[in-house]
Design an enzyme around this catalytic site. Structure first.
Site, PDB file in Angstrom:
ATOM      1  N   GLU A 142      32.969  32.504  44.342  1.00 41.66           N
ATOM      2  CA  GLU A 142      32.948  33.943  44.142  1.00 41.66           C
ATOM      3  C   GLU A 142      31.973  34.258  43.024  1.00 41.66           C
ATOM      4  O   GLU A 142      31.428  33.358  42.385  1.00 41.66           O
ATOM      5  CB  GLU A 142      34.347  34.490  43.840  1.00 41.66           C
ATOM      6  N   HIS A 145      39.940  38.547  38.925  1.00 43.03           N
ATOM      7  CA  HIS A 145      39.857  37.294  38.180  1.00 43.03           C
ATOM      8  C   HIS A 145      39.046  37.506  36.901  1.00 43.03           C
ATOM      9  O   HIS A 145      37.998  38.149  36.941  1.00 43.03           O
ATOM     10  CB  HIS A 145      39.140  36.225  39.004  1.00 43.03           C
TER      11      HIS A 145
END
Lengths: 386, 373
Positions: free
Chosen positions: B232, B270
């Site tokens: 990511e 995150h």
């Protein structure tokens, strides 16, 4: 959390880093008063959390209090990169003989703080990194901390002059204390200047703190600027939802950050534009579902007050989270707060069958495939427009 | 076979008396994991779901010979739990906890690394092998924090990954995400592609085990025939992984990067998922993989197809008896053998799919079992 320059300056000053006197003002009148007390030429700086303020006309000099009033009024009327200016910093102006750049950042790969130092101050460091990477010196800070001789050694090639090196090294050591004790992920001085009087000073302060450490820094809560946070962003934060507004018209509510990003990407892939990132977390309570739907529909309104969001996609992969719990949350939420736009639900995983039963009893349906759900929600959004 | 955990895993749950610790202990036992002890300071002598609770990790190891630990301790105390496990001699430490300050995680990372290095030096391991020297008692490996843990389907699961979506098989999966991992695992299983081990390495800026580490483990694992890497935005772990693949990984790898539409400067859930200073974008990471011949799925549902293709290429019928090609010769040899496939644009210049004659066809039965469901 990104701190404003005036907050960063405060933090610097508290750690003994020399900064020029300055105060923050929310109105042009306040700016004039501050300039009056300073009795010298002042610099008026927009307090917004983006780079490139100078280029956008957000930094101006003023030699008289009246001029400070006029400049502050202009700057307070600006919107820089989409952010309206609510406050300006009024600080004493300095005569500058040299501008440098110094910052401490986290090197994720090496798992150590990294000092970045450059003789090119006052410009965006990304620009220097692109055009003249050899002009940036990088030095990791060992686990047991930065030593004075290391700080001196870094500045020696730049400043040569003994007393200046001493001053600059002292500032770097203090910047390290700010970074370490303040749980920062970035502590940057750009520019670090040498004044006409031979003093080394911080003329700007850019500080980013690690949100995960908030529990041991009570004062951070007071730093959060309510004017900088949209009502929906605040609501999301208070409800424990992770939310980022985007510019599209397809809303999405997803469980888990990775899946939420992938869902946005998929909306784009199939020709739609995502309206947001929203991670609802593992929770399934109806209040949270309601809050998520309200935030999405409420946040993007056009001039007439109508929501720009045309359809919403609910994407849940039930692993530990049970699909039937989520379905119950959705049904309860919609019963109390009917949604003004079409809702497409994708539920799969743990207790999927029970979830489908709950949804169909409430006249709702759900797809199993994420791709299918995304294509469906885009089509529904287009129907609304047509 | 699998990586890091298997039937011999003997697990300690740190924070077993907490809500999450208790719930997942039950889930792990139900999956078949051998949960031998729990630790909560001050709660020694109790039992949680039949598992004895100890006051310290050292006691738990002395009594139960545990070799692995999973941490469900709240963030302010979680790094202490990592240090305790490492110092007590736990080989594999899996930290599930989310929200640990970077400064704390950094300290724990270096502590664990120092113990590993010291053990490697004591054992006389060559300097260049020390960093990734095999973990075990007294030479710990940390996974996470802020991760879902790992599962070796049919053998053991440590963490919070849902067991029912997995099936044993030849695909190794490594990911920075949680629920996106479940999504991809479920799609693989549905396509009849079982897994050797699925590991979530964590979404924080500082994590104990990186993609490079797990790639090395999967490359060495005879049961793994192909690898899925789910990255990511943020950081440069994926770029480093791409370089490592070019140099050292001969098994086929398929990548996916989440966050192609993420705006810069915003944290996407995150703590580690943030594009900062214009770097860490999905486009850069995708380009890094493409440049070393790793196919990049544009959307998650393309992953099973790409993996199936890779496995197909890797198992050409009747070629098993060929001698292993040397690494330097591998490129040309690979091209010569499969001219048509090697010319695919996505894999241009790759030439590292297979041709390792020493391979065993492990995991095939698992794949069939998954299909039969």
């Amino acid at each position: 959390m990104n701190l404003h320059e005036y907050q960063g300056r405060e933090l610097f000053a508290r750690h003994g880093i020399p900064v020029l006197p300055g105060q923050v003002a929310a109105t042009a009148e306040e700016a004039r008063d501050i300039a009056e007390t300073m009795g010298s030429t002042v610099v008026i700086k927009a307090q917004v959390l983006v780079g490139g303020r100078g280029k956008a006309g957000g930094v101006k000099l003023a030699s008289t209090p009246d001029e400070a009033y006029a400049r502050a009024r202009d700057i307070l009327a600006l919107t820089i990169k989409g952010l309206p200016v609510h406050k300006v910093l009024v600080a004493q102006a300095a005569t500058i003989t040299r501008e440098m750049y110094v910052a401490i950042v986290l090197d994720r790969a090496k798992k150590l703080p990294l000092i970045m130092l450059s003789a090119e101050g006052g410009v965006e460091i990304e620009e220097v990194a692109r055009t003249a990477p050899e002009r940036i010196t990088r030095r990791h800070i060992p686990l047991d901390g930065l030593r004075a001789y290391q700080a001196r050694a870094l500045f020696q090639p730049l400043l040569e002059d003994g007393p200046l090196v001493q001053q600059a090294a002292d500032i770097l050591l203090r910047l390290w204390a700010v970074y370490r004790d303040g749980d920062c992920s970035l502590a940057e001085i750009n520019p670090l200047v040498v004044t006409g009087e031979g003093k080394v000073m911080a003329l700007d302060a850019k500080v980013i703190v690690d949100d995960n450490a908030e529990y041991r820094h009570r004062e951070w809560a007071t730093w959060r600027d309510p004017a900088e946070e949209s009502p929906s962003a605040r609501k999301a934060r208070e409800r424990g939802l992770s939310y980022v507004k985007l510019d599209g018209d397809i809303g999405c509510v997803v469980h888990g950050p990775g899946l939420a990003m992938a869902t946005m990407d998929l909306i784009k892939h199939y020709g739609g534009e995502p309206a947001n990132f929203l991670d609802i977390g593992g929770s399934s309570n109806p209040e949270k579902v309601t809050a998520a739907l309200e935030i999405i529909t409420g946040d993007s309104r056009d001039a007439s007050g109508a929501s720009r969001v045309r359809a919403i996609f609910f994407n849940i992969f039930g692993g530990i989270t049970r699909c039937d719990d989520v379905a119950r949350g959705i049904v309860q939420s919609l019963a109390q707060n009917p949604l003004p736009v079409p809702l497409v639900i994708r539920l799969t995983g743990t207790n999927e069958a029970a979830a489908r039963k709950i949804l169909s009893e409430a006249g709702l349906s759900a797809t199993t495939s994420m791709d299918e759900g995304v294509r469906d929600v885009i089509a529904r959004g287009q129907e609304v427009t047509a | 076979m699998s990586i890091l955990i298997d039937r011999h895993t003997r697990l300690i749950v740190q924070g077993i008396t907490g809500r999450d610790g208790g719930f997942h202990t039950q889930q792990m036992i139900a999956y078949g994991t051998r949960v031998v002890a729990g630790v909560t300071p001050g709660r020694g002598g109790e039992k949680v779901h039949g598992v004895p609770v100890f006051d310290s990790v050292a006691e738990a190891i002395a009594e139960t010979k545990a070799n692995t630990s999973v941490i469900y301790v709240p963030a302010p105390f979680a790094t202490d739990a990592v240090y305790e496990a490492a110092d007590a001699g736990v080989g594999l430490i899996v930290c599930i906890t989310e929200g640990i300050p970077v400064r704390d995680a950094m300290g724990a990372w270096h502590h664990v690394a120092a113990l590993r290095d010291a053990a490697a030096v004591r054992a006389g391991a060559p300097a260049n092998a020390r960093r990734n020297w095999d973990s075990g008692a007294g030479r710990p490996r940390l996974i996470g924090p802020n991760c879902p843990g790992l599962i070796s389907p049919g053998q053991s699961k440590v963490g919070i990954l849902p067991g029912q979506i997995c099936a044993p098989g030849p695909v190794g999966l490594e990911s920075r995400s949680g629920t996106l991992t479940y999504e991809v695992v479920a799609q693989l299983t549905h396509a009849g592609l079982g897994q050797s081990t699925c590991i979530g390495i964590g979404g924080d800026p500082i994590i104990g085990t990186s993609f490079v580490d797990t790639l090395e483990l999967f490359e060495a694992d005879p049961a793994t025939e192909a690898i899925v890497l789910i990255g990511e935005i943020g950081g440069s772990d994926e770029e480093e992984a791409a370089q490592f693949i070019r140099r050292r990984v001969r098994k086929p790898v398929v990548a996916f990067i989440a966050g192609q539409t993420a705006p810069p400067g915003k944290r996407m859930g995150h703590a580690g998922a943030i594009i900062s200073g214009g770097s860490g974008t999905a486009a850069e990471k995708m380009a890094a993989f493409a440049a070393v011949g790793v196919p990049v799925a544009r959307i998650p549902s393309e992953i099973p197809g790409l993996i199936a293709e890779a496995l197909e290429r890797r198992r050409p019928r009747g070629r098993r008896s060929e001698a292993p090609a040397r690494r330097e010769n591998g490129r040309n040899a690979a091209k010569a053998r499969r001219p048509a496939k090697a010319a695919r644009p996505a894999r241009a210049g790759a030439g590292r799919n297979g041709n390792k004659g020493s391979r065993k066809p492990a995991g095939r039965s698992g794949t069939r079992a998954a299909r039969a469901r």
